[in-house]
Design an enzyme around this catalytic site. Structure first.
Site, short mmCIF file in Angstrom:
data_model
loop_
_atom_site.label_atom_id
_atom_site.label_comp_id
_atom_site.label_asym_id
_atom_site.label_seq_id
_atom_site.Cartn_x
_atom_site.Cartn_y
_atom_site.Cartn_z
N TYR A 29 -8.25 15.39 -8.55
CA TYR A 29 -7.33 14.49 -9.26
C TYR A 29 -6.37 15.29 -10.14
O TYR A 29 -5.15 15.08 -10.10
CB TYR A 29 -8.14 13.50 -10.11
CG TYR A 29 -7.29 12.63 -11.01
CD1 TYR A 29 -6.60 11.52 -10.50
CD2 TYR A 29 -7.15 12.90 -12.37
CE1 TYR A 29 -5.83 10.72 -11.33
CE2 TYR A 29 -6.37 12.10 -13.20
CZ TYR A 29 -5.71 11.01 -12.67
OH TYR A 29 -4.93 10.22 -13.49
N SER A 55 -0.24 12.87 -15.68
CA SER A 55 -1.41 12.80 -16.58
C SER A 55 -1.52 14.09 -17.39
O SER A 55 -1.07 15.15 -16.94
CB SER A 55 -2.70 12.64 -15.75
OG SER A 55 -3.83 12.69 -16.59
N ASP A 114 0.88 -1.17 0.00
CA ASP A 114 0.00 0.00 0.00
C ASP A 114 0.92 1.22 0.00
O ASP A 114 1.55 1.53 1.02
CB ASP A 114 -0.90 -0.02 1.25
CG ASP A 114 -1.82 1.19 1.29
OD1 ASP A 114 -1.63 2.14 0.49
OD2 ASP A 114 -2.72 1.20 2.15
N LYS A 120 -2.08 15.57 -10.00
CA LYS A 120 -1.16 15.28 -11.10
C LYS A 120 -0.31 16.51 -11.43
O LYS A 120 0.84 16.39 -11.84
CB LYS A 120 -1.93 14.79 -12.33
CG LYS A 120 -2.63 13.44 -12.10
CD LYS A 120 -1.64 12.33 -11.72
CE LYS A 120 -2.27 10.96 -11.65
NZ LYS A 120 -1.31 9.91 -11.30
#
Ligand SMILES: NC(=O)c1ccc[n+]([C@@H]2O[C@H](COP(=O)([O-])OP(=O)(O)OC[C@H]3O[C@@H](n4cnc5c(N)ncnc54)[C@H](O)[C@@H]3O)[C@@H](O)[C@H]2O)c1
Length: 249
Positions: free
Chosen positions: A153, A140, A60, A157
């Site tokens: 999100y 991304s 993890d 990134k």
């Protein structure tokens, strides 16, 4: 001679999607690979399909002790770490930024951002002793050209891209190259979350925003990562490589 002969790669989030593609492509080019993922069944499958060049490690990445154990497992099995790929990641479902609860926000921050800090603390001293190495993060296009619906999100990134550039300048004297990949929407388990729902109409809408007319594949991302990881890219550091069919133009 294969392009990653004698190199050891640790790849997080390697039980599926882009990470699985990288693990298999790197192994084809001679690397020994640590397939690290929270999904132990998937990690075992991928490592098993690669064969004795690979080990699976249940990790993890949001837990510092588990990241340390992952790197220790790489050292125990293979004796070195040349390539660290921070690929594990997750997103909230596409939607109103006000609808993302704090637990989800914290999870995104832990996996997409803080895990990079943990792996850096673990591998940089090893790479320095070895005389160099390379770190690659899956960022991304979302971090370069954010669109509505994925705000937290997207921001994670963007953080990864800035961390890459800052790490690259600070680690250059240690001969550690640091780069990131910016894939456009790809055919992986995360796609439905990005689109909100996986329908032919939504896919057509996403494809329409990509000049080369298709979504990315794990092989597209793996081939770009392979080049960054190889000595062919020895003068490349601090880049955010768009693997996006022209999406960010
Ligand atoms: N698919 C896309 O459209 C796309 C586009 C740009 C960037 N990305 C990025 O690519 C990376 C890989 O995602 P993917 O698209 O292959 O999706 P995926 O869901 O197939 O793979 C993500 C992997 O990360 C693992 N993971 C999640 N949380 C973890 C944790 N805490 N510790 C360890 N492993 C964990 C999952 O088990 C999974 O195997 C992510 O960082 C994602 O943000 C994806």
């Amino acid at each position: 001679m294969a392009r990653l002969d004698n190199k050891v790669a640790v790849i997080t989030g390697a039980a599926s999607g882009f990470g699985e593609g990288m693990a298999k492509r790197f192994a084809e080019e001679g690397a020994r690979v640590v397939v690290a993922d929270l999904n132990s069944k998937g990690a075992d499958r991928v490592a098993g399909e690669i064969g004795k060049q690979a080990i699976a490690v249940t990790t993890d990445v949001s837990q510092r002790s588990e990241v340390d154990e992952m790197v220790a497992a790489a050292m125990k099995a293979f004796g070195r770490v040349d390539i660290m790929v921070n690929n594990a990641g997750l997103t909230h479902r596409n939607g109103d930024m006000l609808g993302v609860d704090e637990d989800m926000f914290d999870l995104i921050a832990a996996v997409n951002m803080k895990a990079i800090y943990y792996s850096t603390l673990a591998v940089v001293p090893i790479m320095e002793r070895q005389g160099g190495g390379t770190i690659i993060t899956t960022a991304s296009t979302a971090g370069l050209r954010p669109r509505p619906g994925l705000t937290w999100y997207n921001a994670s990134k963007g953080w990864a891209i800035t961390a890459t550039k800052s790490m690259a300048v600070e680690l250059a004297p240690k001969k550690i190259r640091v780069n990131c990949l910016c894939p456009v929407a790809g055919e992986t388990g995360m796609l439905a979350q990005f689109m909100g729902e996986d329908t032919p109409e939504k896919r057509a809408m996403f494809r329409a925003s990509i000049p080369l007319g298709r979504l990315s594949t794990p092989l597209d991302i793996a081939n770009a990562a392979l080049w960054l990881a190889s000595d062919e890219a020895e003068f490349i550091t601090g880049i955010a490589l768009e693997v996006d069919g022209g999406r960010c133009i």
